[in-house]
Design an enzyme around this catalytic site. Structure first.
Site, PDB file in Angstrom:
ATOM      1  N   GLY A  29       0.944  -1.136  -0.087  1.00  0.00           N
ATOM      2  CA  GLY A  29      -0.043   0.064  -0.249  1.00  0.00           C
ATOM      3  C   GLY A  29       0.713   1.159   0.023  1.00  0.00           C
ATOM      4  N   GLY A  34       5.180   3.781  -8.887  1.00  0.00           N
ATOM      5  CA  GLY A  34       5.958   2.679  -9.351  1.00  0.00           C
ATOM      6  C   GLY A  34       4.990   1.613  -9.135  1.00  0.00           C
ATOM      7  N   HIS A  35       4.089   1.436  -8.059  1.00  0.00           N
ATOM      8  CA  HIS A  35       3.156   0.328  -8.245  1.00  0.00           C
ATOM      9  C   HIS A  35       2.399   0.044  -9.191  1.00  0.00           C
ATOM     10  CE1 HIS A  35       4.109   1.254  -3.687  1.00  0.00           C
ATOM     11  NE2 HIS A  35       4.291   0.155  -3.645  1.00  0.00           N
ATOM     12  N   GLN A  59       7.651  -9.408   8.022  1.00  0.00           N
ATOM     13  CA  GLN A  59       8.819  -8.985   7.410  1.00  0.00           C
ATOM     14  C   GLN A  59       9.732  -7.697   8.141  1.00  0.00           C
ATOM     15  OE1 GLN A  59       6.735  -8.511   3.413  1.00  0.00           O
ATOM     16  NE2 GLN A  59       8.207  -6.414   3.391  1.00  0.00           N
ATOM     17  N   LYS A 148      13.442  -2.521  -8.401  1.00  0.00           N
ATOM     18  CA  LYS A 148      13.737  -1.681  -7.326  1.00  0.00           C
ATOM     19  C   LYS A 148      14.342  -2.661  -6.073  1.00  0.00           C
ATOM     20  CE  LYS A 148      12.731   1.738  -3.701  1.00  0.00           C
ATOM     21  NZ  LYS A 148      12.673   0.716  -2.766  1.00  0.00           N
ATOM     22  N   ASP A 149      13.447  -3.519  -5.712  1.00  0.00           N
ATOM     23  CA  ASP A 149      13.862  -4.459  -4.466  1.00  0.00           C
ATOM     24  C   ASP A 149      14.698  -5.813  -5.287  1.00  0.00           C
ATOM     25  OD1 ASP A 149      12.544  -3.288  -2.313  1.00  0.00           O
ATOM     26  OD2 ASP A 149      11.026  -3.096  -3.950  1.00  0.00           O
ATOM     27  N   GLN A 152      14.872  -9.110  -3.363  1.00  0.00           N
ATOM     28  CA  GLN A 152      13.466  -9.573  -3.485  1.00  0.00           C
ATOM     29  C   GLN A 152      12.951 -10.437  -4.622  1.00  0.00           C
ATOM     30  OE1 GLN A 152      10.110  -7.658  -1.400  1.00  0.00           O
ATOM     31  NE2 GLN A 152       9.344  -7.317  -3.247  1.00  0.00           N
TER      32      GLN A 152
HETATM   33  P1  AMP Z   1       5.874  -2.277  -1.570  1.00  0.00           P
HETATM   34  O1  AMP Z   1       4.579  -1.934  -1.726  1.00  0.00           O
HETATM   35  O2  AMP Z   1       6.997  -1.413  -1.495  1.00  0.00           O
HETATM   36  O3  AMP Z   1       6.189  -3.731  -1.080  1.00  0.00           O
HETATM   37  O4  AMP Z   1       6.103  -2.714  -3.401  1.00  0.00           O
HETATM   38  C1  AMP Z   1       5.401  -3.469  -4.010  1.00  0.00           C
HETATM   39  C2  AMP Z   1       5.976  -3.960  -5.166  1.00  0.00           C
HETATM   40  O5  AMP Z   1       6.384  -2.552  -5.783  1.00  0.00           O
HETATM   41  C3  AMP Z   1       7.247  -4.368  -5.262  1.00  0.00           C
HETATM   42  O6  AMP Z   1       7.429  -5.483  -6.192  1.00  0.00           O
HETATM   43  C4  AMP Z   1       8.255  -3.550  -5.364  1.00  0.00           C
HETATM   44  O7  AMP Z   1       9.582  -3.923  -5.995  1.00  0.00           O
HETATM   45  C5  AMP Z   1       7.572  -2.648  -6.319  1.00  0.00           C
HETATM   46  N1  AMP Z   1       8.068  -1.160  -6.449  1.00  0.00           N
HETATM   47  C6  AMP Z   1       8.433  -0.309  -5.322  1.00  0.00           C
HETATM   48  N2  AMP Z   1       8.913   0.867  -5.799  1.00  0.00           N
HETATM   49  C7  AMP Z   1       8.819   0.710  -6.984  1.00  0.00           C
HETATM   50  C8  AMP Z   1       9.397   1.591  -8.185  1.00  0.00           C
HETATM   51  N3  AMP Z   1       9.858   2.866  -7.842  1.00  0.00           N
HETATM   52  N4  AMP Z   1       9.596   1.273  -9.442  1.00  0.00           N
HETATM   53  C9  AMP Z   1       9.019   0.053  -9.346  1.00  0.00           C
HETATM   54  N5  AMP Z   1       8.358  -0.947  -8.739  1.00  0.00           N
HETATM   55  C10 AMP Z   1       8.445  -0.601  -7.519  1.00  0.00           C
END
Ligand code: AMP
Length: 278
Positions: A29, A34-35, A59, A148-149, A152
């Site tokens: 969330g 990016g999401h 985590q 970015k991760d 992961q």
């Molecule tokens: P998170 O909500 O931070 O757990 O991220 C959910 C998904 O969005 C994960 O697969 C992240 O790697 C991806 N994500 C987060 N930030 C970015 C970004 N700036 N660009 C592309 N994907 C992203």
């Protein structure tokens, strides 16, 4: 867009969509572009896109980090609706975890112990636990994760292989702001000044990319670490040149191998990670 809070209801609905290809985007969330770029990738490949929003407690090795993690479910739903996401799953913790349930213990051949694993013990056991639960529930054809991760992403590919699920794990490029800073839910914890200052991270990654083929890796790493630590605001956890397949640090280059430079820093106490694929 249909929003489900209960896993049985989501599973029941998805069963009725069996003949459609399912794309899945798991998130915690506080969504940003990016999401949304992951949602758009899913829509290109699949006929139905499921996004989950769940801040996974197992985590977080630091309870304060979990408490501080930003939340904005109303805005998240608006963004997903605008992006024409089909399904959103927003469970509470007890929909996915039994009382007092801990993360499972996984073995990823050392992938989990380096980089982030050193600084966040148990983090990838928590990530793998929730991702395995979600993949078994949604049963997607494709699942989308951000580069970015990077660690992961590599670990999830290994997880899916080890549990034998027929899911294509797709890595998606990092979305950045106009100054190059990787978008992250944590960026809203930065002051305006620190937000601007944080663009130094990507600038140094670009500097590494420009020079790594014709400079000694050690010298280049040292000079980048020096550039980064000029300000007292910034604390570096690591800056590593790694082989992507094993995530191990390297000092020499082999033409057939894929590499990345990975970085983790704290800026005024906010932890940021980034990388550049070379
Ligand atoms: P998170 O909500 O931070 O757990 O991220 C959910 C998904 O969005 C994960 O697969 C992240 O790697 C991806 N994500 C987060 N930030 C970015 C970004 N700036 N660009 C592309 N994907 C992203």
């Amino acid at each position: 867009m249909i929003v489900f809070k209960k896993k049985e209801e989501l599973a029941h609905y998805l069963l009725s969509q069996k003949n459609r290809s399912i794309g899945f985007v798991p998130t915690m969330g506080s969504l940003h572009q990016g999401h949304i770029s992951l949602i758009l990738q899913s829509q290109k490949k699949c006929s139905i896109t499921v996004c989950s929003i769940f801040i996974n407690p197992t985590q977080f090795n630091n309870i304060d980090d979990l408490k501080k993690y930003p939340k904005n479910i109303a805005l998240d739903l608006k963004l997903l609706e605008n992006a024409r996401c089909d399904i959103v799953y927003t469970p509470s913790s007890d929909d996915l975890y039994n009382k007092n349930e801990q993360a499972q213990n996984y073995e990823f051949n050392g992938l989990e112990n380096c980089l982030e694993g050193k600084y966040r013990p148990g983090h990838f056991n928590g990530v793998a636990t929730i991702v395995e639960k979600l993949l078994r529930l949604v049963k997607p054809n494709y699942a989308f994760f951000g580069e970015k991760d990077l660690q992961q992403l590599v670990i999830i590919k290994s997880l899916v292989k080890s549990i034998g699920m027929n899911i294509v794990i797709t890595g998606c490029p990092t979305t950045r702001d106009e100054n190059g800073l990787a978008l992250s839910s944590r960026n809203i914890l930065l002051s305006k000044e620190d937000l601007l200052y944080s663009s130094i991270i990507y600038k140094q990654l670009l500097l590494f990319k420009k020079n790594y083929l014709n400079t000694s890796i050690i010298e280049l790493k040292n000079s980048i670490i020096k550039n980064l630590t000029k300000s007292k605001k910034i604390k570096i956890d690591y800056f590593e040149f790694i082989e992507i397949a094993t995530l191990q640090p390297k000092l020499a280059i082999n033409k057939e191998t894929k590499y990345a430079a990975c970085i983790a820093v704290k800026i005024s106490g906010v932890r940021l990670i980034d990388n550049i694929i070379l």
